[in-house]
Write a protein that holds these residues in place. Structure first.
Motif: not given
Length: 146
Positions: A65-74, A80-88, A33-39
């Motif tokens: 399980a590996c974070g929620d939708n917004c955790d993964g999205f952000c 990948i899209c820092p111009g559109e999403h400059p910070s978490v 569980s948790g928003n990670s590559y390992a999960c």
């Protein structure tokens, strides 16, 4: 990519998968569980035995399980899209306003949903040219995801 094919696919291609997965925090080997590559790696391996259950957890949304939708999205969006999403923090605030009423799959190409924005984000992760085209589709006022 090997264990999550067809209706269980989470990324459009291997380049997208590799670049998106590089955006996640590493985590610890064996994390379930948790928003990670390992999960996501754990659930990718588990998908060999039960793809319908585990592929969504291995994908960009984390499937709860590996974070929620917004955790993964952000995690992916700020990389990948820092111009559109400059910070978490800014991304999480925007993501909270996206309708999140359907489970993500690679067929969510349109509609005012987080799933649509996740689709365009995974395509943007394929490479720079795709990022230039698809990153604008990941924001609140996206003309494609309306």
């Amino acid at each position: 990519m090997t264990n999550c094919l067809g209706p269980q696919a989470q990324y459009p291609n291997a380049d997208s998968c590799n670049r998106a997965c590089a955006s996640f925090p590493a985590g610890a080997r064996g994390d379930v569980s948790g928003n990670s590559y390992a999960c996501r790696r754990y659930h990718t391996d588990a998908a060999a035995m039960d793809a319908p259950t585990h592929c969504v957890h291995a994908g960009p949304s984390g499937g709860g399980a590996c974070g929620d939708n917004c955790d993964g999205f952000c995690a992916i969006a700020v990389s990948i899209c820092p111009g559109e999403h400059p910070s978490v923090d800014a991304c999480l605030a925007a993501c909270a306003g996206f309708p999140d009423d359907e489970e993500f799959d690679v067929g969510d190409v349109a509609g005012d949903t987080l799933a649509c924005r996740l689709y365009h984000l995974t395509v943007a992760a394929t490479g720079e040219a795709d990022a230039a085209t698809h990153c604008p589709h990941t924001v609140q006022d996206s003309q494609t995801c309306m």
